[in-house]
Design an enzyme around this catalytic site. Structure first.
Site, PDB file in Angstrom:
ATOM      1  N   ASP A  17       0.829  -1.211   0.000  1.00 52.90           N
ATOM      2  CA  ASP A  17       0.000   0.000   0.000  1.00 52.90           C
ATOM      3  C   ASP A  17       0.866   1.266   0.000  1.00 52.90           C
ATOM      4  OD1 ASP A  17      -2.317   1.439   0.032  1.00 52.90           O
ATOM      5  OD2 ASP A  17      -2.760   1.120   2.152  1.00 52.90           O
ATOM      6  N   GLY A  18       0.308   2.328  -0.532  1.00 47.15           N
ATOM      7  CA  GLY A  18       0.954   3.648  -0.422  1.00 47.15           C
ATOM      8  C   GLY A  18       1.628   4.149  -1.685  1.00 47.15           C
ATOM      9  N   HIS A  32       3.232   3.358  -8.759  1.00 50.74           N
ATOM     10  CA  HIS A  32       3.159   1.919  -9.060  1.00 50.74           C
ATOM     11  C   HIS A  32       4.444   1.452  -9.751  1.00 50.74           C
ATOM     12  CE1 HIS A  32      -0.887   2.064  -7.702  1.00 50.74           C
ATOM     13  NE2 HIS A  32      -1.404   2.635  -8.769  1.00 50.74           N
ATOM     14  N   SER A  80      -6.858  -5.698  -6.347  1.00 47.69           N
ATOM     15  CA  SER A  80      -8.050  -6.262  -5.701  1.00 47.69           C
ATOM     16  C   SER A  80      -9.264  -6.141  -6.617  1.00 47.69           C
ATOM     17  CB  SER A  80      -8.332  -5.529  -4.380  1.00 47.69           C
ATOM     18  OG  SER A  80      -8.855  -4.247  -4.658  1.00 47.69           O
ATOM     19  N   THR A  81     -10.298  -6.913  -6.299  1.00 49.00           N
ATOM     20  CA  THR A  81     -11.547  -6.823  -7.068  1.00 49.00           C
ATOM     21  C   THR A  81     -12.040  -5.366  -7.055  1.00 49.00           C
ATOM     22  OG1 THR A  81     -12.026  -8.987  -6.135  1.00 49.00           O
ATOM     23  CG2 THR A  81     -13.814  -7.918  -7.290  1.00 49.00           C
ATOM     24  N   TRP A 107     -10.861  -2.430  -9.588  1.00 48.85           N
ATOM     25  CA  TRP A 107     -11.454  -2.199 -10.917  1.00 48.85           C
ATOM     26  C   TRP A 107     -12.214  -0.877 -10.948  1.00 48.85           C
ATOM     27  CZ3 TRP A 107      -9.526  -4.803 -14.729  1.00 48.85           C
ATOM     28  CH2 TRP A 107      -9.161  -6.154 -14.585  1.00 48.85           C
ATOM     29  N   LEU A 122      11.182 -20.579  -4.222  1.00 52.39           N
ATOM     30  CA  LEU A 122      10.135 -19.710  -3.668  1.00 52.39           C
ATOM     31  C   LEU A 122       8.905 -19.752  -4.563  1.00 52.39           C
ATOM     32  CD1 LEU A 122       9.181 -17.208  -1.852  1.00 52.39           C
ATOM     33  CD2 LEU A 122      10.220 -15.768  -3.597  1.00 52.39           C
ATOM     34  N   ARG A 158       1.548  -5.060   6.055  1.00 49.95           N
ATOM     35  CA  ARG A 158       0.871  -4.004   5.280  1.00 49.95           C
ATOM     36  C   ARG A 158       1.690  -2.724   5.425  1.00 49.95           C
ATOM     37  NH1 ARG A 158      -5.346  -2.594   4.195  1.00 49.95           N
ATOM     38  NH2 ARG A 158      -4.957  -0.823   2.838  1.00 49.95           N
ATOM     39  N   SER A 168      -8.501  -5.402   4.437  1.00 49.85           N
ATOM     40  CA  SER A 168      -8.998  -5.052   3.097  1.00 49.85           C
ATOM     41  C   SER A 168      -9.312  -6.241   2.195  1.00 49.85           C
ATOM     42  CB  SER A 168      -7.996  -4.130   2.380  1.00 49.85           C
ATOM     43  OG  SER A 168      -7.847  -2.930   3.077  1.00 49.85           O
ATOM     44  N   GLU A 201       0.448 -13.493  12.150  1.00 51.22           N
ATOM     45  CA  GLU A 201       0.908 -12.313  12.874  1.00 51.22           C
ATOM     46  C   GLU A 201       0.792 -11.143  11.902  1.00 51.22           C
ATOM     47  OE1 GLU A 201       1.762 -12.165  16.034  1.00 51.22           O
ATOM     48  OE2 GLU A 201       1.486 -14.323  16.291  1.00 51.22           O
TER      49      GLU A 201
END
Ligand code: FPP
Length: 244
Positions: free
Chosen positions: A19-20, A36, A64-65, A68, A130, A187, A195, A206
């Site tokens: 985020d951010g 971005h 996320s949905t 959109w 990974l 986050r 969210s 955690e």
């Protein structure tokens, strides 16, 4: 900071809400896409950081949905960024032994994006260092409803009775069936919310929140979060004395 981390207590799965980006760009008088674009460098850093620390699964909430509903130019810009990044990074991911997965409502993604993802997933399919899981057009409520529909169809079809529905059956019907539940959720950017991200899977995770905006997030920030996680006592509903 990597040397301070206890290699015996590495979280098996880390999930991140990146985020951010928008705020980071605004602080620099730039548009949101600039944020971005810089966020991609942080993605590269955490992927490398996870490989170096021995984390086996990393889920990134990339779209996320609800995203959109953002302005069209931002949505389009994000999709293009995704396609170009995957194309550019697929080789490097492979060299580092990273296997790419995608979770979410993939049918809603543009065809070019799906093709690029399919190609990168095939290219990296043999890698084992990974699992990099991108949550794209993903929301946990959507996922839980989809799982419920699949399980209900099995019951209706007579595959198993209602009484056979367990946590295990539920997990197998989620998009994350191949992965252990995240033990650490990070986050960035100071918000204290989940969210609509992995609501079922985060039951015992955690939670770690940092004020750092995503484009400023580096390996050292990841290691700081892992160290913080290692200093917590995870009781899973038990008392301290039962854990010894
Ligand atoms: C949240 O910041 C970030 C996103 C919605 C997109 C994340 C995408 C990337 C980092 C780039 C592509 C990723 C990959 C995996 C190649 P925000 O826009 O909500 O920021 P704000 O809260 O400050 O507005």
């Amino acid at each position: 900071m990597l040397e301070l981390i206890n290699k015996e207590k590495i979280p098996k799965h880390i999930a991140i809400i990146m985020d951010g980006n928008g705020r980071w760009a605004k602080e620099r008088g730039k548009d949101r896409l600039f944020g971005h674009q810089h966020g991609v460098l942080s993605v590269r850093e955490v992927v490398e950081g996870c490989v170096e620390a021995g984390v086996k699964n990393l889920t990134l909430y990339a779209f996320s949905t609800e995203n959109w509903n953002r302005p069209e130019n931002e949505v389009q810009g994000l999709m293009e960024l995704l396609v170009t990044t995957i194309r550019k990074e697929a080789e490097t991911l492979s060299k580092n032994g990273v296997r790419l997965y995608v979770i979410g409502d993939l049918e809603s993604l543009p065809q070019a994006c799906r093709n690029e993802l399919d190609e990168a997933m095939s290219l990296t399919a043999g890698n084992t260092n990974l699992n990099l899981i991108l949550a794209l057009s993903y929301s946990a409520k959507w996922e839980i409803i989809e799982a419920t529909k699949k399980i209900a169809a099995c019951v209706k079809n007579g595959d198993f009775p209602i009484e056979a529905i367990t946590d295990e059956i539920f997990k197998q019907n989620l998009t994350t069936a191949n992965f252990p539940d995240p033990e650490l959720m990070i986050r960035t950017s100071g918000e204290h919310r989940i969210s609509n991200f992995l609501l079922y899977q985060l039951a015992y995770a955690e939670l770690y929140f940092t004020h750092t905006h995503w484009p400023d997030f580096r390996k050292e920030n990841l290691y700081e979060a892992i160290l913080n996680y290692q200093n917590r006592e995870r009781r899973f509903g038990k008392i301290s004395e039962q854990l010894i």
